[in-house]
Design an enzyme around this catalytic site. Structure first.
Site, short mmCIF file in Angstrom:
data_model
loop_
_atom_site.label_atom_id
_atom_site.label_comp_id
_atom_site.label_asym_id
_atom_site.label_seq_id
_atom_site.Cartn_x
_atom_site.Cartn_y
_atom_site.Cartn_z
N SER A 269 73.61 -47.92 -23.80
CA SER A 269 73.95 -48.75 -22.63
C SER A 269 72.79 -49.68 -22.27
O SER A 269 72.99 -50.85 -21.96
CB SER A 269 74.22 -47.87 -21.41
N GLY B 228 83.31 -51.38 -26.85
CA GLY B 228 83.86 -51.85 -25.58
C GLY B 228 82.79 -52.55 -24.75
O GLY B 228 83.06 -53.54 -24.07
N GLN C 275 80.80 -51.34 -17.15
CA GLN C 275 80.84 -52.46 -18.10
C GLN C 275 81.32 -53.72 -17.39
O GLN C 275 80.79 -54.81 -17.60
CB GLN C 275 81.78 -52.13 -19.25
N ASP D 230 81.29 -39.72 -20.73
CA ASP D 230 81.21 -39.70 -22.20
C ASP D 230 80.95 -38.30 -22.76
O ASP D 230 81.11 -38.06 -23.95
CB ASP D 230 80.13 -40.67 -22.69
N LYS E 6 89.29 -44.64 -23.68
CA LYS E 6 88.03 -44.79 -24.42
C LYS E 6 88.34 -45.08 -25.90
O LYS E 6 89.43 -45.50 -26.23
CB LYS E 6 87.17 -43.54 -24.25
N ARG F 221 90.84 -39.78 -25.24
CA ARG F 221 89.95 -38.62 -25.40
C ARG F 221 90.47 -37.36 -24.74
O ARG F 221 89.86 -36.30 -24.91
CB ARG F 221 88.53 -38.96 -24.90
N ARG G 284 82.27 -39.69 -30.61
CA ARG G 284 81.87 -38.54 -29.77
C ARG G 284 82.67 -37.29 -30.15
O ARG G 284 82.17 -36.17 -30.04
CB ARG G 284 82.01 -38.87 -28.29
#
Ligand code: S3P
Length: 441
Positions: free
Chosen positions: A21, A91, A167, A321, A348, A352, A394
């Site tokens: 990030s 993303g 974001q 996350d 995501k 997820r 992930r």
């Protein structure tokens, strides 16, 4: 990749991959800065490479050297030009670039891979339109077309730009800087605050006030002419996999150094402690982005936890996350672990909620999918087999941790997807003694 059940404790001291990030944001800010920006320890994850590639092809000069990236003073926006950019799986690249490109002059198209093409883009296009941008999505998704003729005119006076995603917040801040628009952005949900910290590091003034329970950020200055030398800390979202592995494998003791401990990102740590996890952390330097170390050891007798739902005090965005991994940890804890209020997970890199449940079920774990989370009772045995991670980085790394406590080997197809966020993942796992190794054709 075949990962065997751990045959002994995991041990060692490691630095996990640099924060993704923060790297994305520094790259965009470096492109806007008229001074020299030196980014030390940048993330080389595929997602960050998408941002770097996009900025380079938009004409911004970035020199890559071992362990750092240097950008010397941004050029003025070019005369009308057109560009088509591939954001890959990222993303963050797509959303931040949507804000950034409103400051260029021309027609631009943002696209991405199959997973990114399924993710919502109106959330960023909508508020950018309110700021005066001409942006079209394809039914709410990529490809996204931007017809830019800066500067943006700005929203009608008094219009609040409401955002619930970090974001989108970053995209609006970047668009506002490029058009010198004194906009007010209302954060209607908690979110990571890297954008504000980095903007201030570059010398920008952003006022933040609390209005009716929401933070409102107002941009008050737009010139960036500082020379910046910033070293990126390790990514806590990457470290989380090492933390979970150390907690679950008997006898383990691991130290993670120089990792980012920004308060808006550490919700998982408090939650693991509440479950009975043996972990502690210290912040060594809090000046720019808090950075420090984490000590974690085997944690027998973990207890399940209930997160979200009626309990609004739980910072779900602060660990969004890490929630697929928490589903696995919950399956190893005594009692029920429930996560609610996390419907964002469905938007995501994969859905997820359903993809985590399907993958864990494939490894013999019973888990209930909820509309906005999941519920899993433990402790349960993990069966060996093939982990279907749906191409999601992930989930792929969650499968590797599951394998360490499984009854038999777990085969992980396309192990390279871990490099979307954590390029050194398999090496780091091996470095602490995990039996991850047999690559298959
Ligand atoms: C990110 C914000 C989060 C997170 C993502 C990275 C960022 O998404 O899930 O992996 O760098 O701003 P939101 O935009 O939903 O907050």
């Amino acid at each position: 990749m075949i990962v065997q059940p751990a045959s002994g404790p995991l041990a060692g001291s490691i630095r996990t991959s640099p924060d993704k990030s923060i790297t994305h944001r520094l790259l965009f800010f470096a492109a806007m800065n008229r001074g020299r920006t030196i980014i030390g320890n940048p993330s080389l994850a595929a997602d960050c490479a998408s941002t770097l590639g996009l900025l380079r092809s938009a004409g911004y000069g970035f020199q890559s050297e071992p362990g750092r990236i240097i950008c010397d003073g941004s050029p003025s926006p070019r005369d009308a030009w057109s560009g088509r950019f591939d954001c890959g799986n990222s993303g963050t690249t797509a959303r931040l670039a949507a804000g950034f490109l409103t400051g260029e002059r021309g027609r631009f198209l943002l696209d991405g891979d199959e997973s990114l093409r399924r993710r919502p883009m109106e959330r960023v296009a909508g508020p950018l339109r309110l700021m005066g941008a001409e942006i079209a999505t394809a039914g709410g998704s990529l490809p996204l077309t931007i017809d830019a003729a800066p500067p943006l005119a700005g929203p009608l006076p008094g219009t609040m730009l409401d955002v619930s995603s970090a974001q989108v917040h970053a995209a609006l801040v970047i668009a506002a800087i490029r058009s010198a628009l004194p906009v007010a952005i209302r954060r209607v949900a908690p979110m990571r605050d890297h954008t504000l910290r980095i903007a201030r590091l570059f010398g920008l003034e952003i006022g933040t006030e609390e209005v009716a329970g929401c933070a409102v950020d107002t941009l008050e200055s737009f010139e960036m002419r500082r020379d910046i030398d910033f070293t990126i800390p390790g990514d806590l979202s990457s470290a989380a996999f090492i933390i979970a592995a150390a907690m679950l494998v008997p006898g383990s003791r691991v130290r993670i150094e120089r990792v980012g401990l920004n308060p808006t990102r550490i919700a998982l740590l408090g939650c693991l402690q509440e479950m009975g996890g043996n972990l502690s952390w210290t912040v060594d330097d809090a000046a720019r982005e808090p950075v420090g170390s984490i000590d974690v050891s085997y944690s027998p007798g973990l207890a399940g936890i209930a997160l979200g739902g009626d309990d609004a005090s739980v910072d779900i965005p602060g660990m969004i996350d890490e929630l697929p991994l928490l589903a696995l940890i919950g399956s190893q804890a005594e009692g029920i672990t429930t996560v609610r209020g996390a419907a964002e997970l469905r938007l995501k890199e994969s859905d997820r909620i359903s993809a985590t449940a399907a993958m864990l079920r494939g490894l013999g774990i019973r888990i209930d999918e909820l509309a906005d989370g999941f519920s899993v009772a433990g402790p349960q045995r993990v069966a060996g087999g093939v982990a279907d991670h749906h191409g999601d980085h992930r989930l792929c790394m969650t499968a590797a941790v599951a394998a360490l406590v499984a009854d038999g080997p777990v085969t992980i197809p396309s192990p390279g997807v871990a490099a979307v966020s954590y390029p050194g993942f398999w090496d780091d796992l091996r470095a602490i003694g995990a039996p991850a190794g047999e690559e298959t054709a």
